[in-house]
Design a protein around this motif. Structure first.
Motif, PDB file in Angstrom:
ATOM      1  N   UNK A  73      16.808   0.662 -42.841  1.00 49.72           N
ATOM      2  CA  UNK A  73      16.862  -0.317 -43.539  1.00 49.72           C
ATOM      3  C   UNK A  73      15.101  -0.374 -42.813  1.00 49.72           C
ATOM      4  N   UNK A  74      14.827  -0.075 -41.825  1.00 52.15           N
ATOM      5  CA  UNK A  74      13.512  -0.661 -41.028  1.00 52.15           C
ATOM      6  C   UNK A  74      12.889   0.769 -41.268  1.00 52.15           C
ATOM      7  N   UNK A  75      13.806   1.398 -41.674  1.00 49.35           N
ATOM      8  CA  UNK A  75      12.411   3.294 -41.721  1.00 49.35           C
ATOM      9  C   UNK A  75      11.839   2.581 -43.335  1.00 49.35           C
ATOM     10  N   UNK A  76      12.898   2.566 -44.350  1.00 51.04           N
ATOM     11  CA  UNK A  76      12.289   2.623 -45.724  1.00 51.04           C
ATOM     12  C   UNK A  76      12.104   1.426 -46.105  1.00 51.04           C
ATOM     13  N   UNK A  77      11.506   0.184 -45.095  1.00 57.28           N
ATOM     14  CA  UNK A  77      11.008  -1.376 -45.068  1.00 57.28           C
ATOM     15  C   UNK A  77       9.105  -0.411 -44.179  1.00 57.28           C
ATOM     16  N   UNK A  78       9.420   0.281 -43.683  1.00 55.52           N
ATOM     17  CA  UNK A  78       7.697   0.848 -43.003  1.00 55.52           C
ATOM     18  C   UNK A  78       7.309   1.761 -43.368  1.00 55.52           C
ATOM     19  N   UNK A  79       8.245   2.602 -44.773  1.00 57.02           N
ATOM     20  CA  UNK A  79       7.778   3.722 -45.394  1.00 57.02           C
ATOM     21  C   UNK A  79       7.219   4.024 -45.956  1.00 57.02           C
ATOM     22  N   UNK A  80       7.698   4.730 -46.916  1.00 53.15           N
ATOM     23  CA  UNK A  80       6.611   5.322 -48.395  1.00 53.15           C
ATOM     24  C   UNK A  80       7.802   4.533 -49.350  1.00 53.15           C
ATOM     25  N   UNK A  81       9.376   4.355 -48.815  1.00 47.15           N
ATOM     26  CA  UNK A  81      10.687   3.815 -50.003  1.00 47.15           C
ATOM     27  C   UNK A  81      10.472   2.998 -50.557  1.00 47.15           C
ATOM     28  N   UNK A  82       9.960   1.767 -49.329  1.00 47.41           N
ATOM     29  CA  UNK A  82       9.236   0.530 -49.307  1.00 47.41           C
ATOM     30  C   UNK A  82       9.330   0.081 -50.908  1.00 47.41           C
ATOM     31  N   UNK A  83       8.554   0.984 -52.098  1.00 46.59           N
ATOM     32  CA  UNK A  83       8.036  -0.240 -53.657  1.00 46.59           C
ATOM     33  C   UNK A  83       8.989   0.351 -54.087  1.00 46.59           C
ATOM     34  N   UNK A  84       9.907   1.342 -54.355  1.00 52.12           N
ATOM     35  CA  UNK A  84      11.029   1.572 -55.166  1.00 52.12           C
ATOM     36  C   UNK A  84      12.140   1.061 -55.286  1.00 52.12           C
ATOM     37  N   UNK A  85      13.455   2.095 -55.654  1.00 48.94           N
ATOM     38  CA  UNK A  85      14.582   1.440 -55.495  1.00 48.94           C
ATOM     39  C   UNK A  85      15.609   2.748 -54.706  1.00 48.94           C
ATOM     40  N   UNK A  86      14.447   3.759 -54.061  1.00 52.74           N
ATOM     41  CA  UNK A  86      15.198   4.460 -53.005  1.00 52.74           C
ATOM     42  C   UNK A  86      15.687   4.133 -51.843  1.00 52.74           C
ATOM     43  N   UNK A  87      15.495   2.778 -51.591  1.00 54.47           N
ATOM     44  CA  UNK A  87      15.844   1.754 -50.449  1.00 54.47           C
ATOM     45  C   UNK A  87      17.791   1.382 -51.361  1.00 54.47           C
ATOM     46  N   UNK A  88      17.602   0.655 -52.283  1.00 51.64           N
ATOM     47  CA  UNK A  88      18.962   0.533 -53.005  1.00 51.64           C
ATOM     48  C   UNK A  88      19.678   1.702 -53.373  1.00 51.64           C
ATOM     49  N   UNK A  89      18.996   3.091 -53.330  1.00 56.50           N
ATOM     50  CA  UNK A  89      19.755   4.453 -53.953  1.00 56.50           C
ATOM     51  C   UNK A  89      20.341   4.921 -53.009  1.00 56.50           C
ATOM     52  N   UNK A  90      19.544   4.907 -51.534  1.00 54.95           N
ATOM     53  CA  UNK A  90      20.063   4.999 -49.677  1.00 54.95           C
ATOM     54  C   UNK A  90      20.680   4.389 -49.482  1.00 54.95           C
ATOM     55  N   UNK A  91      20.815   2.902 -49.525  1.00 59.22           N
ATOM     56  CA  UNK A  91      21.851   1.829 -48.568  1.00 59.22           C
ATOM     57  C   UNK A  91      22.873   1.891 -49.407  1.00 59.22           C
ATOM     58  N   UNK A  92      23.470   2.347 -50.729  1.00 59.49           N
ATOM     59  CA  UNK A  92      23.881   1.981 -51.706  1.00 59.49           C
ATOM     60  C   UNK A  92      24.978   3.757 -50.918  1.00 59.49           C
TER      61      UNK A  92
END
Length: 97
Positions: A61-80
């Motif tokens: 969560x922290x890595x994706x929030x602080x990195x390039x994944x924050x503005x798109x759906x990469x976070x939701x995909x990765x968390x799932x």
């Protein structure tokens, strides 16, 4: 819980530096940790594995929030993907005597 934690660095950009340079702990962090561990234990993880699962999600969560994944759906995909992996692990353990 992961979504709320992911949104925090967006609201408070200084958190990225704080996580990297300070030990963040206190009553609020303790409650957060206890709540997270309880969620994983209720899901079926043994206490040590609940701790590992909570740490895995927090780092993601922290890595994706602080990195390039924050503005798109990469976070939701990765968390799932992470949570689906946890579900498969728990299902496998229930099936193995």
């Amino acid at each position: 819980m992961a979504g709320g934690t992911h949104a925090m660095p967006t609201r408070h950009p200084w958190l990225g530096q704080a996580f990297g340079s300070h030990l963040l702990y206190g009553p609020g962090k303790s409650r957060f940790d206890d709540h997270g561990l309880a969620l994983y234990e209720r899901a079926g993880f043994a206490p040590a594995d609940a701790d590992r699962a909570a740490a895995t999600v927090l780092v993601f969560v922290l890595g994706s929030a602080l990195g390039a994944a924050a503005p798109d759906s990469t976070f939701d995909f990765g968390l799932r993907a992470v949570l689906d992996g946890f579900a498969a692990t728990l299902a496998h353990r229930r099936d193995v005597p």
